[in-house]
Design a protein around this motif. Structure first.
Motif, short mmCIF file in Angstrom:
data_model
loop_
_atom_site.label_atom_id
_atom_site.label_comp_id
_atom_site.label_asym_id
_atom_site.label_seq_id
_atom_site.Cartn_x
_atom_site.Cartn_y
_atom_site.Cartn_z
N GLU A 41 0.81 -1.21 0.00
CA GLU A 41 0.00 0.00 0.00
C GLU A 41 0.85 1.27 0.00
O GLU A 41 0.54 2.23 -0.70
CB GLU A 41 -0.94 0.01 1.21
CG GLU A 41 -1.87 1.20 1.22
CD GLU A 41 -2.83 1.20 2.40
OE1 GLU A 41 -3.67 2.11 2.44
OE2 GLU A 41 -2.75 0.30 3.27
N ILE A 45 0.67 4.11 -2.95
CA ILE A 45 0.38 5.53 -2.72
C ILE A 45 1.52 6.40 -3.26
O ILE A 45 1.30 7.40 -3.94
CB ILE A 45 0.12 5.80 -1.23
CG1 ILE A 45 -1.20 5.13 -0.82
CG2 ILE A 45 0.09 7.29 -0.93
CD1 ILE A 45 -1.42 5.05 0.68
N ALA A 48 1.58 6.84 -7.17
CA ALA A 48 0.24 7.10 -7.70
C ALA A 48 0.26 7.40 -9.20
O ALA A 48 -0.68 7.07 -9.92
CB ALA A 48 -0.41 8.24 -6.94
#
Length: 83
Positions: A41, A45, A48
């Motif tokens: 994760e 992020i 992106a």
């Protein structure tokens, strides 16, 4: 295979590298980035917009469609600013 993270990406992930063994369906650097992002994760992020990152295969900057077969080291280089 070793994946190296540089600059602010390394700081954000709190690690400089990972040892990985991607599945057979991961054939290109683009596939690898997608697979890595799906597993992490924080990396997802941070990356992106993956088009902003440079990718290196065995110390040579290459395009995302480059095959990973036989690679020993992949590096992910985030965009940098200069002064």
């Amino acid at each position: 295979m070793k994946v190296l993270y540089f600059a602010w990406l390394r700081e954000r992930l709190n690690r400089a590298s990972d040892e990985i063994d991607p599945p057979a369906e991961v054939k290109t650097l683009a596939d690898l980035v997608h697979w890595l992002r799906a597993r992490d994760e924080a990396l997802d992020i941070a990356m992106a917009n993956p088009a902003l990152f440079k990718l290196s295969r065995d110390a040579r900057i290459v395009s995302p469609d480059t095959p990973i077969a036989g690679a020993r080291e992949i590096a992910i280089l985030p965009p940098m600013t200069g002064g």
